[in-house]
Motif scaffolding. Structure first.
Motif, PDB file in Angstrom:
ATOM      1  N   LEU A 115       1.869  -5.381  -7.495  1.00 41.72           N
ATOM      2  CA  LEU A 115       2.340  -6.469  -6.643  1.00 41.72           C
ATOM      3  C   LEU A 115       1.372  -6.602  -5.476  1.00 41.72           C
ATOM      4  O   LEU A 115       1.051  -5.602  -4.822  1.00 41.72           O
ATOM      5  N   ILE A 116       0.924  -7.806  -5.215  1.00 44.88           N
ATOM      6  CA  ILE A 116       0.037  -8.056  -4.085  1.00 44.88           C
ATOM      7  C   ILE A 116       0.844  -8.703  -2.973  1.00 44.88           C
ATOM      8  O   ILE A 116       1.481  -9.738  -3.193  1.00 44.88           O
ATOM      9  N   ALA A 117       0.844  -8.079  -1.809  1.00 42.34           N
ATOM     10  CA  ALA A 117       1.596  -8.609  -0.667  1.00 42.34           C
ATOM     11  C   ALA A 117       0.627  -8.908   0.461  1.00 42.34           C
ATOM     12  O   ALA A 117       0.105  -8.001   1.110  1.00 42.34           O
ATOM     13  N   THR A 148       5.221 -13.306   1.874  1.00 47.58           N
ATOM     14  CA  THR A 148       6.075 -12.972   3.015  1.00 47.58           C
ATOM     15  C   THR A 148       6.774 -11.648   2.751  1.00 47.58           C
ATOM     16  O   THR A 148       6.922 -11.215   1.610  1.00 47.58           O
ATOM     17  N   VAL A 149       7.205 -11.018   3.831  1.00 42.36           N
ATOM     18  CA  VAL A 149       7.941  -9.764   3.724  1.00 42.36           C
ATOM     19  C   VAL A 149       9.209  -9.988   2.903  1.00 42.36           C
ATOM     20  O   VAL A 149       9.564  -9.191   2.025  1.00 42.36           O
ATOM     21  N   PHE A 168       1.198  -8.330   8.422  1.00 45.04           N
ATOM     22  CA  PHE A 168       1.952  -9.106   7.441  1.00 45.04           C
ATOM     23  C   PHE A 168       3.176  -9.736   8.045  1.00 45.04           C
ATOM     24  O   PHE A 168       4.269  -9.411   7.624  1.00 45.04           O
ATOM     25  N   PRO A 169       3.134 -10.624   8.964  1.00 52.82           N
ATOM     26  CA  PRO A 169       1.914 -11.082   9.622  1.00 52.82           C
ATOM     27  C   PRO A 169       1.514 -10.179  10.781  1.00 52.82           C
ATOM     28  O   PRO A 169       0.361 -10.162  11.182  1.00 52.82           O
ATOM     29  N   GLN A 170       2.478  -9.439  11.323  1.00 58.30           N
ATOM     30  CA  GLN A 170       2.149  -8.509  12.390  1.00 58.30           C
ATOM     31  C   GLN A 170       2.124  -7.095  11.839  1.00 58.30           C
ATOM     32  O   GLN A 170       2.771  -6.796  10.836  1.00 58.30           O
ATOM     33  N   GLY A 186       6.912  -1.532   8.864  1.00 54.36           N
ATOM     34  CA  GLY A 186       8.331  -1.481   8.536  1.00 54.36           C
ATOM     35  C   GLY A 186       8.567  -1.669   7.046  1.00 54.36           C
ATOM     36  O   GLY A 186       9.345  -0.940   6.435  1.00 54.36           O
ATOM     37  N   LEU A 187       7.870  -2.630   6.480  1.00 55.82           N
ATOM     38  CA  LEU A 187       8.019  -2.888   5.054  1.00 55.82           C
ATOM     39  C   LEU A 187       7.571  -1.683   4.233  1.00 55.82           C
ATOM     40  O   LEU A 187       8.226  -1.286   3.263  1.00 55.82           O
TER      41      LEU A 187
END
Lengths: 215, 215
Positions: free
Chosen positions: B5-7, B35-36, B57-59, B65-66
């Motif tokens: 998975l690319i995030a 997006t998260v 992501f963006p910060q 956190g993710l």
DNA sequence: TAAAAATTTAGGGAAAACCCTATATATGAA
DNA sequence: TTCATATATAGGGTTTTCCCTAAATTTTTA
């Protein structure tokens, strides 16, 4: 056929851009450069129509300098700036250096292709996102009056003092290093606070970093 | 077949990574998230072996956190952090959040593929560049003693004060806002200077920004 | 050349930051 | 239940920053 040079020190990006461009009938990536030096070399040897230039290359100043050099030395070659930075201040600086387009790195394939074709036809390309950023940042800086979000033009001395502040020096230490009185340094520091529109050196540093004066 | 998975909220990057991966026989990009929120959704629906996660992501905080959430909720899914930031402080924070690998965005195709395969086989992947950065930054922070380049652990109050300083508030203003005495605020500011190893708030802000405490 | 901008210096003063020692309470870990 | 940490407060003092007005010199620009 529009000949495109990609200038970015991030491998993944170069691949990504090339992948996005592949398939467009009238555009071809002819050069890939990972350093400022190689860009200059390639431009001396091969004709290029459009340059996709990462401004952080590796530092913002490098990219800006390269952009200026290209637009001066090769006016026929159009520069499209491509960065992650979405601040109005940087956009303005880039445009001043002669870039004909500005894209964020979260751009879409369509925008990318459109930007290349637009600047190739002697027009400027700024999409809605960029226009929105510029419009929301207040009027464009004419002189260097104070104002939030406006990128001040610094004098050489102010730049020096700003750099020294960012190194943690006190007024006295700066005065010694610059061979001037402490009062002179104080004056320049005050000018910096005024131009950046901030109340103290802490925010001056924050602002200067955000506007990529220091890093 | 390793499912990846690319995030990343940067379109160009997702394309670039996918382009680099295409051709590898045992790896397949099965999900692309910008997006998260979409990452969390997709993980709930489809099994994924490796996540290439952009920390900004963006910060930076969002990405961290993710990362923590993923490694907690889906321990079988391995996270490889992928960013532009090459500071040791961020690498350490990312690793603490459970990432099994760390790549800079100027990585090569080989490194990328190797990283995916390495973490898939329950091992950690850090290339020479990353190891070099970590080694050159001195010993890993155990407690939070002062030291250059070491990422201090801040107490909740210190974080609050740091944020307020970054907003340009004076000691008095912070005291009012936090419903404590000015002396208390002074104490926390001093602690911050000590922990970051800097002589004044200007450098505190610079350091905190570089270490991605504020932005 | 004349005007504008940049640089330098100066004095005085108020506010803020910075540094030190000390005490006290609450909380959580060993 | 100690021990360590975080938090809050206090007094006193030094340094630095920040703000004001004012003036002279040099450099750059028009």
């Amino acid at each position: 056929m529009i000949r495109v040079l990609i200038a970015d020190d991030h491998n993944v990006f170069v691949e990504g851009i090339e992948s996005l461009i592949t398939g467009a009938p009238d555009i071809k990536v002819t050069e890939r450069c990972y350093t400022v030096q190689s860009v200059i070399e390639r431009l001396g040897q091969a004709a290029v129509d459009v340059i996709l230039l990462d401004i952080s290359f590796p530092q913002v100043d490098d990219g800006l300098g390269l952009c200026e050099h290209i637009t001066r030395s090769y006016p026929k070659t159009k520069v499209v700036a491509l960065t992650m930075h979405d601040d109005a201040s940087l956009i303005k600086r880039v445009v001043k250096k002669g870039a004909k387009g500005y894209l964020l790195k979260n751009t879409t394939k369509n925008e990318l292709l459109q930007a290349i074709q637009t600047v190739y036809h002697e027009k400027q390309y700024f999409n809605d996102t960029i226009m929105h950023i510029l419009l929301n940042e207040g009027p464009k800086t004419r002189k260097s009056t104070a104002g939030v979000g406006v990128k001040p033009n610094l004098t050489p001395r102010e730049s020096e003092v700003l750099t020294l502040i960012a190194q943690g020096l006190t007024t006295q230490q700066m005065a010694t290093q610059l061979f001037v009185s402490a009062k002179a340094v104080e004056f320049h520091r005050s000018s910096l606070l005024l131009k950046f529109g901030v109340p103290n050196t802490a925010l001056l540093i924050k602002s200067a970093m955000e506007m990529h004066y220091i890093d």
